[in-house]
Design a protein around this motif. Sequence first.
Motif, PDB file in Angstrom:
ATOM      1  N   MET A  15      -6.702  -3.858  -1.586  1.00 26.40           N
ATOM      2  CA  MET A  15      -6.179  -3.583  -0.244  1.00 26.40           C
ATOM      3  C   MET A  15      -4.768  -3.008  -0.324  1.00 26.40           C
ATOM      4  SD  MET A  15      -5.662  -6.143   3.004  1.00 26.40           S
ATOM      5  CE  MET A  15      -4.575  -5.676   4.363  1.00 26.40           C
ATOM      6  N   ILE A  16      -3.940  -3.564  -1.192  1.00 30.86           N
ATOM      7  CA  ILE A  16      -2.562  -3.082  -1.322  1.00 30.86           C
ATOM      8  C   ILE A  16      -2.542  -1.622  -1.752  1.00 30.86           C
ATOM      9  CG2 ILE A  16      -0.446  -3.301  -2.685  1.00 30.86           C
ATOM     10  CD1 ILE A  16      -0.879  -6.324  -2.666  1.00 30.86           C
ATOM     11  N   VAL A  17      -3.383  -1.289  -2.741  1.00 33.88           N
ATOM     12  CA  VAL A  17      -3.438   0.101  -3.221  1.00 33.88           C
ATOM     13  C   VAL A  17      -3.855   1.034  -2.093  1.00 33.88           C
ATOM     14  CG1 VAL A  17      -4.673   1.691  -4.752  1.00 33.88           C
ATOM     15  CG2 VAL A  17      -3.841  -0.491  -5.637  1.00 33.88           C
ATOM     16  N   LEU A  18      -4.851   0.640  -1.311  1.00 31.34           N
ATOM     17  CA  LEU A  18      -5.329   1.489  -0.215  1.00 31.34           C
ATOM     18  C   LEU A  18      -4.246   1.732   0.823  1.00 31.34           C
ATOM     19  CD1 LEU A  18      -7.753   2.933   1.178  1.00 31.34           C
ATOM     20  CD2 LEU A  18      -8.123   0.802   2.419  1.00 31.34           C
ATOM     21  N   VAL A  19      -3.578   0.667   1.265  1.00 27.96           N
ATOM     22  CA  VAL A  19      -2.579   0.842   2.325  1.00 27.96           C
ATOM     23  C   VAL A  19      -1.350   1.592   1.812  1.00 27.96           C
ATOM     24  CG1 VAL A  19      -3.381  -1.163   3.632  1.00 27.96           C
ATOM     25  CG2 VAL A  19      -1.559  -1.459   1.943  1.00 27.96           C
ATOM     26  N   LEU A  20      -1.016   1.420   0.526  1.00 33.68           N
ATOM     27  CA  LEU A  20       0.098   2.174  -0.046  1.00 33.68           C
ATOM     28  C   LEU A  20      -0.221   3.671  -0.079  1.00 33.68           C
ATOM     29  CD1 LEU A  20       1.255  -0.060  -3.048  1.00 33.68           C
ATOM     30  CD2 LEU A  20       2.517   0.393  -0.949  1.00 33.68           C
ATOM     31  N   THR A  23      -0.326   5.031   3.544  1.00 37.06           N
ATOM     32  CA  THR A  23       1.022   5.122   4.109  1.00 37.06           C
ATOM     33  C   THR A  23       1.766   6.304   3.514  1.00 37.06           C
ATOM     34  OG1 THR A  23       1.082   2.718   4.417  1.00 37.06           O
ATOM     35  CG2 THR A  23       3.175   3.878   4.529  1.00 37.06           C
ATOM     36  N   PHE A  24       1.592   6.520   2.210  1.00 34.02           N
ATOM     37  CA  PHE A  24       2.212   7.660   1.551  1.00 34.02           C
ATOM     38  C   PHE A  24       1.719   8.976   2.159  1.00 34.02           C
ATOM     39  CE2 PHE A  24       1.967  11.035  -1.618  1.00 34.02           C
ATOM     40  CZ  PHE A  24       3.271  11.087  -2.081  1.00 34.02           C
ATOM     41  N   ALA A  25       0.405   9.084   2.339  1.00 35.54           N
ATOM     42  CA  ALA A  25      -0.160  10.315   2.904  1.00 35.54           C
ATOM     43  C   ALA A  25       0.343  10.551   4.325  1.00 35.54           C
ATOM     44  CB  ALA A  25      -1.687  10.242   2.886  1.00 35.54           C
ATOM     45  N   GLY A  26       0.440   9.479   5.103  1.00 33.78           N
ATOM     46  CA  GLY A  26       0.931   9.632   6.471  1.00 33.78           C
ATOM     47  C   GLY A  26       2.389  10.052   6.514  1.00 33.78           C
ATOM     48  N   LEU A  81      -5.887  -2.677  13.572  1.00 35.00           N
ATOM     49  CA  LEU A  81      -4.640  -1.935  13.763  1.00 35.00           C
ATOM     50  C   LEU A  81      -4.504  -0.829  12.716  1.00 35.00           C
ATOM     51  CD1 LEU A  81      -2.252  -1.879  15.651  1.00 35.00           C
ATOM     52  CD2 LEU A  81      -1.070  -3.524  14.196  1.00 35.00           C
ATOM     53  N   TYR A  82      -4.866  -1.137  11.476  1.00 33.55           N
ATOM     54  CA  TYR A  82      -4.819  -0.116  10.420  1.00 33.55           C
ATOM     55  C   TYR A  82      -5.813   1.013  10.707  1.00 33.55           C
ATOM     56  CZ  TYR A  82      -1.582  -1.629   6.772  1.00 33.55           C
ATOM     57  OH  TYR A  82      -0.443  -1.902   6.047  1.00 33.55           O
ATOM     58  N   ILE A  83      -7.015   0.658  11.104  1.00 34.99           N
ATOM     59  CA  ILE A  83      -8.022   1.685  11.387  1.00 34.99           C
ATOM     60  C   ILE A  83      -7.569   2.573  12.543  1.00 34.99           C
ATOM     61  CG2 ILE A  83     -10.372   2.044  12.255  1.00 34.99           C
ATOM     62  CD1 ILE A  83     -11.240  -0.382  10.615  1.00 34.99           C
ATOM     63  N   PHE A  84      -6.990   1.958  13.580  1.00 39.53           N
ATOM     64  CA  PHE A  84      -6.469   2.761  14.699  1.00 39.53           C
ATOM     65  C   PHE A  84      -5.378   3.708  14.224  1.00 39.53           C
ATOM     66  CE2 PHE A  84      -3.074   3.324  17.834  1.00 39.53           C
ATOM     67  CZ  PHE A  84      -3.769   3.980  18.840  1.00 39.53           C
ATOM     68  N   ALA A  85      -4.467   3.201  13.389  1.00 38.84           N
ATOM     69  CA  ALA A  85      -3.372   4.035  12.895  1.00 38.84           C
ATOM     70  C   ALA A  85      -3.908   5.194  12.057  1.00 38.84           C
ATOM     71  CB  ALA A  85      -2.398   3.197  12.069  1.00 38.84           C
ATOM     72  N   THR A 121       2.135   2.289  10.758  1.00 41.06           N
ATOM     73  CA  THR A 121       1.876   1.898   9.370  1.00 41.06           C
ATOM     74  C   THR A 121       3.126   1.461   8.622  1.00 41.06           C
ATOM     75  OG1 THR A 121       2.071   4.213   8.632  1.00 41.06           O
ATOM     76  CG2 THR A 121      -0.134   3.417   9.194  1.00 41.06           C
ATOM     77  N   MET A 122       4.300   2.026   8.955  1.00 39.63           N
ATOM     78  CA  MET A 122       5.518   1.677   8.210  1.00 39.63           C
ATOM     79  C   MET A 122       5.871   0.199   8.335  1.00 39.63           C
ATOM     80  SD  MET A 122       8.152   4.884   8.396  1.00 39.63           S
ATOM     81  CE  MET A 122       8.307   4.864  10.175  1.00 39.63           C
TER      82      MET A 122
END
Length: 501
Positions: A15-20, A23-26, A81-85, A121-122
């Motif tokens: 999960m951490i790898v995915l959100v990192l 977030t980087f791409a965004g 919330l993550y999926i919405f973002a 996301t930040m």
Amino acid sequence: MALNPNTKAWQRNTMIVLVLIATFAGMLNSTTLATAVPTLTKDFNISMSTAQQASTWFLLGNGIMIPVTAYLILKFKTKHLYIFAYIAIFIGTLMVFITPTSNYNIFLIGRIIQSIGVGITMPLLQVVLVELFPAEKRGAAMGLAGFPMALAPALGPTFAGWVLNANHHFLGFTLAATWRSIFFVPLVIIGICLVLSPFIIKNVLENEQVHLDFLSFIMSILGFGFFLWGFTNVASDGWTKFSTVLAPIIGGLIVIALFVVRQLHMKEPFLDMRVFKVKQFTISTLTLAVVTMAMMGVEMMLPIYLQEVRGLSALSSGLVLLPGSLLMTIVMLVSGRVFDKIGGKRLALTGFFLLAIGTFPFMFLNLSVSEHFITTVYGVRMIAVAMIMMSMFSSALNALPKNEVAHGTASSNTARQIASSVVVALFSSVTQNVTNNHAPAHALKAIDPLKYASQTMDAALKGFHVSFTMAFIFSILGIVVACFLQAGKIIIDDKDLEVKK
């Protein structure tokens, strides 16, 4: 299924790898267009100031959303919330990517939708990592959080310059050297993360039945929105334009003041401003604001100096600064572990001393200074910034109990966003004014073109020197502020306070 610090390592790490990555791409979208402004003006047949609105409105959307995230994080499940973002970032990026050149408004709307997702996301990343790591390892958590938040904006201009320099191939696709290709890579990454999110992202944070105070919600959007909008207009309109600069800034300040008063008197505030009653949190947040201003002073002006004074291309100027950006990312990860052992005060003081040392040479830049020297000194600055930012993020959140982390994160990031907007307006206007005041008379161009060109270059250098001097002053100010931090490592949970020295 929910995650907590005791969850199996592979589930947490996935999960951490995915959100990192997401977030980087965004966040990669935040600074890429700085390099592409000339191509936008040509393709859309618009002015330079109109093209720059693509960056302005993105920053505004971020600034407006960040204070709202405290409510969203407490109200909605982490996964939802993550999926919405991610949906917002994907739709916004897709709109930008397919915008017809006959309608620039669609492009701007896409940028605003992007910024809404990125603005969520930040702070959400920071809150999630605080929850997933035990209190004694929050430094390492904030080091991870700083990875996309520091690297993506720094790499943005270099990445855009690389794309615009020539055609490239990515996943079997040919990326033409146009502004559209800049958005293709983050679009693909966000799309993949969006598809994987329902299976990998779990609910990390406990939700509360918080009531939406609609008046506070509107006040937050209007107050921070108008305030930031006023400062973003300074570069194009100057400080004296009432309708687009003074009125929004003053009006925004008034609304923000009323918003703060309302929050302090509410039993369940929309954004809990009482976190600023905690001395360590307040000083850490102030330190973050100061280092942001010191960083942006050079981060914004140095690429312009390299391109306008040294004559480098956008790609070449980005490559000069790239090693510093990479160093910053590495140091963020390492400093997190150091913070977990010694706390934030010594890291912050050391960082500000390094920042002052790394900023001082920029006050005397001239045409004979080598690009390798600029790269080296800039690298020292980025090491310093990484040490300070990571330690102060951790110090601020360590000073709060977990039930206040969402509010603290939103407040801290809002302060950084405000500091960034203020310093960009301040530095750009001061640099331009100094340059204009020292510029030679236009008549000299016809009489002695060489002398005119030389004096014009000297005037530009004087403008940059003043900006770099202001950045140096902010570095010294940071040393003073950091002295008020509490020594040692502070860990607070809901029950007690432990100070380790």
